[in-house]
Design a protein around this motif. Structure first.
Motif, PDB file in Angstrom:
ATOM      1  N   VAL A 136       0.961  -1.290  -0.196  1.00  0.00           N
ATOM      2  CA  VAL A 136      -0.052   0.008   0.026  1.00  0.00           C
ATOM      3  C   VAL A 136       0.811   1.510   0.157  1.00  0.00           C
ATOM      4  O   VAL A 136       0.497   2.325  -0.776  1.00  0.00           O
ATOM      5  N   GLY A 137       1.942   1.214   0.898  1.00  0.00           N
ATOM      6  CA  GLY A 137       2.766   2.272   0.778  1.00  0.00           C
ATOM      7  C   GLY A 137       3.726   2.528  -0.409  1.00  0.00           C
ATOM      8  O   GLY A 137       3.837   3.629  -0.950  1.00  0.00           O
ATOM      9  N   ASP A 138       4.192   1.273  -1.105  1.00  0.00           N
ATOM     10  CA  ASP A 138       4.923   1.613  -2.278  1.00  0.00           C
ATOM     11  C   ASP A 138       3.891   2.023  -3.297  1.00  0.00           C
ATOM     12  O   ASP A 138       4.652   2.852  -4.313  1.00  0.00           O
ATOM     13  N   LEU A 139       2.803   1.444  -3.475  1.00  0.00           N
ATOM     14  CA  LEU A 139       2.040   2.035  -4.694  1.00  0.00           C
ATOM     15  C   LEU A 139       1.306   3.464  -4.574  1.00  0.00           C
ATOM     16  O   LEU A 139       0.381   3.708  -5.278  1.00  0.00           O
ATOM     17  N   GLY A 140       1.645   3.731  -3.437  1.00  0.00           N
ATOM     18  CA  GLY A 140       0.840   5.201  -3.119  1.00  0.00           C
ATOM     19  C   GLY A 140      -0.482   5.329  -2.854  1.00  0.00           C
ATOM     20  O   GLY A 140      -1.384   6.125  -3.380  1.00  0.00           O
ATOM     21  N   TRP A 141      -0.893   3.920  -2.234  1.00  0.00           N
ATOM     22  CA  TRP A 141      -2.508   3.875  -1.865  1.00  0.00           C
ATOM     23  C   TRP A 141      -2.981   4.385  -0.692  1.00  0.00           C
ATOM     24  O   TRP A 141      -4.180   4.364  -0.356  1.00  0.00           O
ATOM     25  N   LEU A 142      -2.105   4.921   0.059  1.00  0.00           N
ATOM     26  CA  LEU A 142      -2.505   5.406   1.606  1.00  0.00           C
ATOM     27  C   LEU A 142      -3.706   6.456   1.537  1.00  0.00           C
ATOM     28  O   LEU A 142      -4.453   6.311   2.603  1.00  0.00           O
ATOM     29  N   GLY A 143      -3.636   7.145   0.851  1.00  0.00           N
ATOM     30  CA  GLY A 143      -4.703   8.268   0.586  1.00  0.00           C
ATOM     31  C   GLY A 143      -6.027   7.719  -0.110  1.00  0.00           C
ATOM     32  O   GLY A 143      -6.953   8.776  -0.112  1.00  0.00           O
ATOM     33  N   ASN A 144      -6.007   6.670  -0.685  1.00  0.00           N
ATOM     34  CA  ASN A 144      -7.149   6.104  -1.268  1.00  0.00           C
ATOM     35  C   ASN A 144      -8.307   5.737  -0.574  1.00  0.00           C
ATOM     36  O   ASN A 144      -8.193   5.647   0.781  1.00  0.00           O
ATOM     37  N   ARG A 145      -9.361   6.031  -1.034  1.00  0.00           N
ATOM     38  CA  ARG A 145     -10.859   5.726  -0.201  1.00  0.00           C
ATOM     39  C   ARG A 145     -11.023   4.382   0.099  1.00  0.00           C
ATOM     40  O   ARG A 145     -11.587   4.159   1.451  1.00  0.00           O
ATOM     41  N   GLU A 146     -10.377   3.518  -0.448  1.00  0.00           N
ATOM     42  CA  GLU A 146     -10.592   1.961  -0.098  1.00  0.00           C
ATOM     43  C   GLU A 146      -9.719   1.369   0.902  1.00  0.00           C
ATOM     44  O   GLU A 146      -9.824   0.615   1.717  1.00  0.00           O
ATOM     45  N   THR A 147      -8.460   2.398   1.267  1.00  0.00           N
ATOM     46  CA  THR A 147      -7.616   2.042   1.999  1.00  0.00           C
ATOM     47  C   THR A 147      -8.097   2.007   3.657  1.00  0.00           C
ATOM     48  O   THR A 147      -7.706   0.827   4.240  1.00  0.00           O
ATOM     49  N   PRO A 148      -8.924   2.786   4.344  1.00  0.00           N
ATOM     50  CA  PRO A 148      -9.264   2.342   5.419  1.00  0.00           C
ATOM     51  C   PRO A 148     -10.375   1.214   5.748  1.00  0.00           C
ATOM     52  O   PRO A 148     -10.016   0.460   6.825  1.00  0.00           O
TER      53      PRO A 148
END
Length: 422
Positions: A136-148
């Motif tokens: 998640v960190g490597d692909l820059g997904w931390l700020g995406n809405r599905e991450t929570p």
């Protein structure tokens, strides 16, 4: 002489990781599979087995998982955690049933008995929090809405492990009901205390670690995180859960500073963790169990992808986010190996160890690779959805189809556009 050899081995490992990381950056792929293969090369039965530095690598791997989960916890507040846990309970239970069932059934069919079934069910159930956090960190997904939503499933699984591990240990030891209930009660009480501190006294924790000096801040945050993680593990709770909740407690103004000072350490020890996982696998023991492991892995991809898809859909996330959520939950890793080690050490069928290693290795490699293709697949589906439908020769398309094709497919509304922002 021993110290010199140890330094040479550690230097060679870290340099090799740097070269592998550079290759991953060069070809825009995740470095995790490369780190795992490096572990296989340095482990028992590999090309160049380590002789003196395995103990250091083992401790470093534990630190890597703790720092990965701590920095993931920094991304979310305590209120967000409680809210997502409340809403994710049904999905968490579905995740448990879907992903534990293949392991339970396989163990019973193989004749490994109830204890083996409980152990293999746990191995096929739980996602690797460490690998998922890294992906998640490597692909820059931390700020995406599905991450929570993904995070809520991981937290549910980690809390489930806090209940599962005492039960498994009790079954392996043949202890009575009272001993098992006591272990479970201690684990539940520990989680409750840490969670209450994170929820109600997060500001006190922030003031305690705050410092204008980066050096002092690093020492305080790292020391507190390691201390809480160690106490949690001593009390039969996952160290990852303790570290994650410390991150939650610091999710105020202190979060940015803590993330900055700890990021280099996190990256170093996270890489060591993936190498250590490979070190635990003897390549010579894998071929006999590969067919069963591959079948379980295929089922594991389907069930975890389904869990992620449903979780993101339930949170109102559109198609691209659902694909990312499903792919993010596929990897298996640290918990699965811990469970296998406990089971084999407690007298379970010895084939359980190699089977678990092969299963985890397949999914630890496949998970990050599938995560990389989630967004290209979503873009392909969008293009197909926007393509005009063909009409029979000589026929006139209906009036409404001569207008621009609306961007639908559930992921092309305003929410999806927000998902696609960097």
């Amino acid at each position: 002489m021993h110290a010199a050899v140890q330094l040479i081995e550690l230097g060679a490992i870290i340099l090799a990781l740097g070269l592998l990381g550079a290759a991953a950056v060069r070809f825009s792929v995740s470095a995790i599979p490369l780190y795992l293969l490096a572990g296989l090369a340095f482990g028992a039965g590999g090309i160049l087995p380590l002789t003196t530095s395995e103990e250091f690598v083992s401790v470093g791997a534990e630190v890597g998982v703790i720092l990965l989960l701590f920095t993931l916890g920094l991304e979310y507040t305590a209120d967000e955690l409680v809210g997502t846990l409340r809403t994710s309970a049904p999905i968490g239970l579905l995740d448990l049933v879907l992903n534990a069932a293949p392991g339970v059934v396989a163990a019973l069919l193989l004749g490994w008995g109830p204890v083996g079934a409980v152990a293999l069910g746990g191995i096929t159930y739980v996602t690797s929090s460490g690998i998922t956090a890294k992906v998640v960190g490597d692909l820059g997904w931390l700020g995406n809405r599905e991450t929570p939503a993904v995070l809520s499933v991981l937290v549910f699984e980690d809390l489930a492990m806090a209940a599962y591990l005492p039960i498994l240990t009790t079954l392996l030891a043949g202890a009575g009901l009272v001993a098992g209930a006591t272990s479970l009660a201690v684990a539940a009480a520990t989680i409750t205390v840490i969670l209450l501190v994170a929820l109600r006294h997060g500001r006190l924790v922030e003031r305690f670690v705050a410092s204008p000096s980066d050096e002092v801040l690093l020492l305080k945050v790292l020391g507190l995180t390691m201390l809480v993680a160690g106490v949690a593990q001593q009390l039969q709770v996952s160290a990852a859960v303790g570290a994650f909740l410390v991150g939650i407690a610091l999710s105020g103004p202190m979060a940015h500073s803590a993330r900055q000072v700890l990021s280099p350490l996190r990256d170093l020890f996270a890489a060591v963790f993936f190498v250590f996982f490979g070190l635990q696998t003897d390549p010579g023991q894998l071929p006999p169990v590969l067919p069963i492991a591959a079948l379980l892995a295929l089922l594991g991809v389907a069930t975890k992808f389904g869990t992620g898809w449903l979780t993101a859909r339930r949170a109102g996330v559109a198609l691209s986010g659902r694909l990312r959520a499903g792919a993010a939950l596929i990897p298996r890793g640290e918990f699965n190996i811990v469970i296998a080690g406990l089971a084999v050490g407690g007298g379970a069928n010895p084939r359980l160890g190699p089977l678990a290693a092969a299963y985890v290795l397949i999914l630890a490699v496949a998970g990050p690779l599938l995560a990389r293709v989630a967004e290209p697949v979503a873009r392909t589906l969008r293009r197909r959805a926007k393509a005009p439908r063909p009409h029979p020769a000589g026929s006139r398309p209906p009036r409404d189809e001569t207008r621009p094709v609306p961007e639908r497919l559930d992921d092309l509304d305003e929410r999806e556009r927000a998902d696609e922002l960097p």
